[in-house]
Structures are given as structure tokens and as C-alpha cells.
Design an enzyme around this catalytic site. Structure first.
Site, PDB file in Angstrom:
ATOM      1  CD  GLU A  29      -0.943   0.513   3.716  1.00  0.00           C
ATOM      2  OE1 GLU A  29      -1.609   1.549   3.581  1.00  0.00           O
ATOM      3  OE2 GLU A  29      -0.860  -0.098   4.795  1.00  0.00           O
ATOM      4  CG  ASP A 142     -14.014   4.167  12.797  1.00  0.00           C
ATOM      5  OD1 ASP A 142     -13.842   3.534  11.735  1.00  0.00           O
ATOM      6  OD2 ASP A 142     -13.303   5.133  13.133  1.00  0.00           O
ATOM      7  CE  LYS A 163       1.042   0.978  14.383  1.00  0.00           C
ATOM      8  NZ  LYS A 163       1.022   2.056  13.411  1.00  0.00           N
TER       9      LYS A 163
HETATM   10  N1  PSU Z   1      -2.628   0.779  10.660  1.00  0.00           N
HETATM   11  C1  PSU Z   1      -1.371   1.167  10.876  1.00  0.00           C
HETATM   12  N2  PSU Z   1      -0.786   2.070  10.057  1.00  0.00           N
HETATM   13  C2  PSU Z   1      -1.456   2.598   8.991  1.00  0.00           C
HETATM   14  C3  PSU Z   1      -2.782   2.154   8.742  1.00  0.00           C
HETATM   15  C4  PSU Z   1      -3.329   1.266   9.601  1.00  0.00           C
HETATM   16  O1  PSU Z   1      -0.764   0.706  11.821  1.00  0.00           O
HETATM   17  O2  PSU Z   1      -0.900   3.435   8.262  1.00  0.00           O
HETATM   18  C5  PSU Z   1      -3.510   2.699   7.536  1.00  0.00           C
HETATM   19  C6  PSU Z   1      -3.539   1.644   6.418  1.00  0.00           C
HETATM   20  O3  PSU Z   1      -3.411   2.296   5.179  1.00  0.00           O
HETATM   21  C7  PSU Z   1      -4.919   1.041   6.568  1.00  0.00           C
HETATM   22  C8  PSU Z   1      -5.721   2.272   6.967  1.00  0.00           C
HETATM   23  O4  PSU Z   1      -5.404   0.446   5.396  1.00  0.00           O
HETATM   24  O5  PSU Z   1      -4.865   2.960   7.855  1.00  0.00           O
HETATM   25  C9  PSU Z   1      -7.046   1.956   7.608  1.00  0.00           C
HETATM   26  O6  PSU Z   1      -7.708   3.168   7.837  1.00  0.00           O
HETATM   27  P1  PSU Z   1      -9.230   3.178   8.378  1.00  0.00           P
HETATM   28  O7  PSU Z   1      -9.154   2.649   9.788  1.00  0.00           O
HETATM   29  O8  PSU Z   1      -9.648   4.610   8.291  1.00  0.00           O
HETATM   30  O9  PSU Z   1     -10.011   2.282   7.465  1.00  0.00           O
HETATM   31 MN    MN Z   2     -12.702   4.247   9.968  1.00  0.00          MN
END
Ligand code: PSU
Ligand code: MN
Length: 313
Positions: A29, A142, A163
Site C-alpha cells: 500500500e 467505526d 495495532k
Molecule cells: N494501521 C497502521 N498504520 C497505517 C494504517 C493502519 O498501523 O498506516 C492505515 C492503512 O493504510 C490502513 C488504513 O489500510 O490505515 C485503515 O484506515 P481506516 O481505519 O480509516 O479504514
Molecule cells: Mn474508519
């Protein structure tokens, strides 16, 4: 005239050659480059991640959106540009058609990178931390699109779990409900990114790369058009103590509440706040985990490519 509105894909030369030859490619990514780390650490880490993929025996294919086209394998200059340009938007699956239509740029999350990988015919993807069910999701609702995309994309996802800013129990429940296989490579527990264990036992441990490859093929042979999640823990020397990570998180959550941070900005905010609370310790660990996960992802992608070659009709 065809009315088919195909998504424009731009392949890196090496990626195109590897795919044509049935050699292993590992999709990566770009949101983690633009939003996960500050410049210039992000550029340096992205290069180390690509080197680790090569060391593991696969060709890296970092995914991004540029001028309304999907890049399947960003070049060195693209990575430097994305890393150093402020304001490139985070593009998840639902944003992808919009950014493509506008002819814009975007940094792909795990979810949208899986969409691109499948379109490009890349069966393996790696990212250190996947999105998941957030703490408090019972009121905020969320839940990362990453999890929903796992139910739709036929791509194997190698990661170091997620995480502790997320609710890892609920994240695992979600994957179970949605019939997404979860296997842990060479560990008993679901890892929590830079913590070797989340304290939650994984449903399956597998130690041999060729068995992981067989799990992936079996899932697809059984008619599923969805992902397989494969976890790999951080190396012992890179891991952060769980109690330290949890204390830093509590501090970060309180700060987020105070600052009224919500929605898709929360992940980045919490990561920065945790880093501040640990005096940069988690940022170092973050970079190390990105690199080691990519290398393991490449080894597993290579085992999968071997498996396909050996079982080709
Ligand atoms: N978790 C991490 N570092 C990140 C992300 C998640 O430890 O950079 C990023 C990744 O790109 C993941 C995104 O796909 O956050 C998920 O975001 P959301 O929770 O808004 O869907
Ligand atoms: Mn989200």
C-alpha cells in the site's frame, strides 16, 4: 465500440515481467508512506521495504493512484514524490472510483490496494498493520473498510496483525463471522503490530510456507472470492512491551477525545500521539515492523508462486 469502462492500470516494468513469467510479486500500500510516517522517514522506509521484498524473493509492487490511473509498482521517483508531497489524499475502496474519475492522485489503503492487486492479477499483498474494528465501535460504528474488502478481494494478506488502537477481539470476531481464514505464521497468537502478541490466541498456527500457500489455494478452490489473512509477529528485537504500548494508547485516546478527532483521521492522530508518548520508540518499531513483515510476505508470495507452478495443469 466497447462500452466497457476499464480502470487504467500502469504496470512497473519489472512487475509486468514477473507477472508474465509467473514469478512472485508482492503488492504494497502507499497510504502508510503518505500518512503513516513523516517525511523523510517514510521515503527511507519505503525503499527499505522494497529491498526487503527483493531479499525475500519477490518483486515489490507499491500501489498508488496518479493522474487518474492505478500504478501497479511505483518507481523510485514516484515513491519519493508521494512521500514528500503534502496533501495526497488517503484513498480507501469507496474513494477509488471518485479519485480515478477526477484524474487525481491518491495514497491507497490496504482496502483499495487489494482492489488494485486483484485487478492487476497479483495474488499476494503485505502491510504491517491492517485496519480493524475500532475501540468503541458499538457507538461510533467505526469499522475499517479493510475488513469489508477482505470479504470481496481474492488476495492473500500478510500482516503483523493490527495495532492496539483497535479492538483486536472484535476485529477477530468480524473476520470469523465473514468466513475470512486467519492463519498465524510461526506463532501461536494474533500479533498486535509492534507487540509480539495481542494476548489472543490465533485459530491456526502454520510453520511451513508451502502449507500457507496450500491454505490460500484451498480457500479459492473452494469457491471463495475473498482474502486469506496471514499474520507474522514482529522480530523479538523490534517488539515493544504491551504494557508500554497500552499506557501510551490510553494517553493518546484521551488526547483524541479532547481534540474531537473522529472518522478516518483517527488512525493517524493516535499513531502520532502514541509516538510522542513513547519518545519515538514506537515510530522506530513501526518502521522495523513494516520492513520485516514485507520480507516475510515476499517469502510466502514466493512459496505460493512455486505452488502454482508445481500444480499448473
Ligand atoms: N494501521 C497502521 N498504520 C497505517 C494504517 C493502519 O498501523 O498506516 C492505515 C492503512 O493504510 C490502513 C488504513 O489500510 O490505515 C485503515 O484506515 P481506516 O481505519 O480509516 O479504514
Ligand atoms: Mn474508519
Amino acid at each position: 465500440m466497447s462500452t466497457r469502462n476499464a480502470i487504467p492500470l500502469v504496470f512497473g516494468e519489472e512487475v509486468a515481467e514477473a507477472l508474465a513469467a509467473g514469478e512472485p510479486v508482492l503488492a504494497l500500500e502507499s497510504n502508510v508512506i503518505t500518512h503513516g510516517l513523516p517525511y523523510p522517514d517514510n521515503a527511507a522506509t519505503a525503499h527499505k521495504v522494497e529491498a526487503a521484498v527483493r531479499a525475500g524473493g519477490a518483486v515489490p509492487a507499491t500501489i498508488g493512484v496518479d493522474d487518474g490511473r492505478l500504478l501497479i509498482g511505483m518507481g523510485e521517483k514516484d515513491i519519493e514524490r508521494f512521500a514528500s508531497t503534502p496533501g495526497i489524499p488517503k484513498v480507501s475502496s469507496r474513494d477509488l472510483p471518485v479519485v480515478l474519475a477526477r484524474g487525481g492522485k491518491g495514497a491507497t489503503t490496504v482496502a483499495s490496494s487489494l482492489v488494485a492487486a486483484e485487478l492487476a492479477g497479483v495474488p499476494f499483498f503485505a502491510s504491517a498493520g491492517i485496519g480493524g474494528v475500532h475501540r468503541g465501535a458499538e457507538t461510533s460504528m467505526d469499522i475499517s473498510s479493510d475488513l469489508v474488502q477482505f470479504t470481496r478481494s481474492k488476495v492473500a494478506v500478510v500482516c503483523a496483525g493490527a495495532k492496539n488502537i483497535l479492538d483486536l477481539n472484535l476485529t477477530m470476531e468480524y473476520l470469523e463471522t465473514q468466513c475470512v481464514p486467519l492463519v498465524s505464521y510461526r506463532s501461536d497468537d494474533f500479533p498486535a503490530f509492534y507487540c509480539a502478541s495481542s494476548g489472543i490466541r490465533s485459530p491456526h498456527r502454520i510453520d511451513k510456507p508451502e502449507v500457507v500457500a496450500r491454505v490460500v489455494e484451498n480457500h479459492w478452490a473452494a469457491g471463495n472470492d475473498s482474502a486469506v489473512v496471514i499474520t507474522t509477529p514482529p522480530r523479538a528485537e523490534d517488539a515493544v512491551d504491551s504494557a508500554v504500548a497500552e499506557a501510551a494508547l490510553q494517553e493518546a485516546l484521551a488526547a483524541a477525545e479532547r481534540d474531537g478527532i473522529r472518522g478516518n483521521a483517527i488512525t493517524k492522530y493516535l499513531m502520532r500521539a502514541i509516538d510522542k508518548a513513547t519518545g519515538g520508540r514506537t515510530s522506530e518499531a513501526n518502521m522495523a515492523v513494516l520492513i520485516s513483515t514485507a520480507e516475510t510476505g515476499a517469502r510466502l508470495a514466493a512459496a505460493h508462486a512455486r505452488h502454482r507452478r508445481e500444480h499448473a495443469e
